[in-house]
Design a protein around this motif. Structure first.
Motif, PDB file in Angstrom:
ATOM      1  N   GLY A   1     -22.109  75.254   0.576  1.00 21.44           N
ATOM      2  CA  GLY A   1     -20.867  74.583   0.894  1.00 21.44           C
ATOM      3  C   GLY A   1     -20.119  75.256   2.031  1.00 21.44           C
ATOM      4  N   ALA A   2     -20.098  76.608   2.041  1.00 23.60           N
ATOM      5  CA  ALA A   2     -19.402  77.331   3.102  1.00 23.60           C
ATOM      6  C   ALA A   2     -20.074  77.116   4.446  1.00 23.60           C
ATOM      7  N   VAL A   3     -21.400  77.101   4.472  1.00 21.20           N
ATOM      8  CA  VAL A   3     -22.116  76.893   5.731  1.00 21.20           C
ATOM      9  C   VAL A   3     -21.862  75.481   6.265  1.00 21.20           C
ATOM     10  N   ARG A   4     -21.858  74.502   5.374  1.00 19.11           N
ATOM     11  CA  ARG A   4     -21.549  73.135   5.801  1.00 19.11           C
ATOM     12  C   ARG A   4     -20.122  73.053   6.331  1.00 19.11           C
ATOM     13  N   TRP A   5     -19.213  73.718   5.651  1.00 22.73           N
ATOM     14  CA  TRP A   5     -17.807  73.762   6.062  1.00 22.73           C
ATOM     15  C   TRP A   5     -17.689  74.377   7.461  1.00 22.73           C
ATOM     16  N   ALA A   6     -18.392  75.481   7.699  1.00 21.99           N
ATOM     17  CA  ALA A   6     -18.369  76.136   9.006  1.00 21.99           C
ATOM     18  C   ALA A   6     -18.930  75.223  10.089  1.00 21.99           C
ATOM     19  N   SER A   7     -20.030  74.552   9.783  1.00 20.48           N
ATOM     20  CA  SER A   7     -20.616  73.618  10.749  1.00 20.48           C
ATOM     21  C   SER A   7     -19.640  72.485  11.074  1.00 20.48           C
ATOM     22  N   ASP A   8     -18.933  71.995  10.060  1.00 18.20           N
ATOM     23  CA  ASP A   8     -17.924  70.951  10.283  1.00 18.20           C
ATOM     24  C   ASP A   8     -16.805  71.472  11.184  1.00 18.20           C
ATOM     25  N   ASN A   9     -16.392  72.737  10.977  1.00 18.48           N
ATOM     26  CA  ASN A   9     -15.358  73.317  11.831  1.00 18.48           C
ATOM     27  C   ASN A   9     -15.813  73.399  13.283  1.00 18.48           C
ATOM     28  N   ALA A  10     -17.075  73.767  13.490  1.00 14.61           N
ATOM     29  CA  ALA A  10     -17.600  73.835  14.853  1.00 14.61           C
ATOM     30  C   ALA A  10     -17.578  72.456  15.520  1.00 14.61           C
ATOM     31  N   LYS A  11     -17.944  71.426  14.766  1.00 17.98           N
ATOM     32  CA  LYS A  11     -17.905  70.066  15.322  1.00 17.98           C
ATOM     33  C   LYS A  11     -16.474  69.642  15.623  1.00 17.98           C
ATOM     34  N   LEU A  12     -15.536  69.956  14.705  1.00 15.17           N
ATOM     35  CA  LEU A  12     -14.123  69.646  14.937  1.00 15.17           C
ATOM     36  C   LEU A  12     -13.607  70.308  16.211  1.00 15.17           C
ATOM     37  N   SER A  13     -14.128  71.490  16.500  1.00 14.17           N
ATOM     38  CA  SER A  13     -13.660  72.282  17.632  1.00 14.17           C
ATOM     39  C   SER A  13     -14.431  71.975  18.920  1.00 14.17           C
ATOM     40  N   GLY A  14     -15.329  70.987  18.881  1.00 12.77           N
ATOM     41  CA  GLY A  14     -16.103  70.639  20.065  1.00 12.77           C
ATOM     42  C   GLY A  14     -17.220  71.603  20.374  1.00 12.77           C
ATOM     43  N   LEU A  15     -17.670  72.364  19.359  1.00 14.82           N
ATOM     44  CA  LEU A  15     -18.717  73.369  19.557  1.00 14.82           C
ATOM     45  C   LEU A  15     -19.995  73.019  18.796  1.00 14.82           C
TER      46      LEU A  15
END
Length: 262
Positions: free
Chosen positions: A135-149
């Motif tokens: 769940g944390a890794v998916r959350w981090a990946s979502d944050n990267a997408k939100l941030s344009g990364l």
């Protein structure tokens, strides 16, 4: 700066603002009297203990987003009382932004929701992001997408940190630097991690995937009763000759963790 404010704290509680939301969370290390009576705190949600390491929020909140230096971080209330960001880590993020150079290969262990990963990737590093929680890794990946990364060179790995280090050493894979943020206690599959028992083995495993003189190393600790000098001694045993900087990470005058880095 992180869109955050520590409004008040005392009697085992913190009153904080994360973006548009004001929260009350347990903080056992603070037993002084708060500046203002707790009944006067006007929160959007309060986190309460429901037994060992299990918490509930009243009322529950939908996820919301805050920003740090152009990065977007989605926050969520969880039954661990954590919400997706540790504000005191801002000092380490600033240090990483200065130290990471384009082309570096960085290994981020116990990487949680990815703030440090995104900072390193944005600075031009290739990052391997490792956490035992899917769940944390998916959350981090979502944050990267939100941030344009979302297209940056980041490997997202769900695995126990020690198991991953052993596998990388066997493969002969190395990194220029390591970020290490282990909890005081953690559980992955059938294995338990206890900081004070296992940190030496973990540091030794990190050394096996680093060059003789790493370009970057950061160890953060939330283990109670561990002074910065204790962390320096731990790191110095494995990385002799490095000029190790240590200190406490604080929000206002409230010390929440210790670090050792070079």
């Amino acid at each position: 700066m992180l869109d955050y404010e520590l409004i008040d704290y005392g009697k085992g509680l913190k009153f904080e603002r994360f973006g548009s939301k004001k929260l009350i969370r347990p903080e056992g290390s603070v037993q002084k009297q708060p500046k203002n009576p707790i009944f006067s705190w006007k929160e959007d949600s309060a986190c309460r203990s429901q037994g060992t390491r299990h918490f509930e929020w009243d009322p529950p909140l939908e996820p919301w987003v805050i920003e740090y230096d152009g990065l977007k971080l989605e926050l969520r209330v969880t039954n661990s009382k954590n919400i997706g960001v540790f504000p005191e880590q801002e000092a380490n993020w600033q240090w990483l932004a200065k130290k990471v150079q384009p082309g570096m290969k960085i290994l981020n262990l116990f990487a949680y929701t990815g703030a440090a990963t995104m900072i390193c990737a944005r600075a031009g590093a290739e990052v391997c992001h490792v956490d035992a929680s899917k769940g944390a890794v998916r959350w981090a990946s979502d944050n990267a997408k939100l941030s344009g990364l979302g297209e940056m060179p980041i490997r997202w790995i769900v695995e126990d940190a020690m198991a991953f280090l052993r596998r990388e050493a066997t493969r002969g894979r190395t990194y220029d630097g390591v970020i290490l943020d282990p909890p005081p206690f953690g559980k992955a599959d059938a294995d338990n991690f206890l900081f004070k028992r296992d940190i030496g083995e973990l540091l030794g495993a990190c050394k096996r995937v680093l060059p003789e003189h790493p370009k970057l190393f950061l160890l953060n600790s939330y283990a109670m009763n561990l002074e910065p000098e204790d962390l320096r001694d731990l790191v110095a045993r494995h990385f002799k000759g490095e000029k190790i900087e240590t200190g406490e990470l604080k929000v206002g005058d409230l010390a929440l963790s210790t670090y050792a880095r070079f």
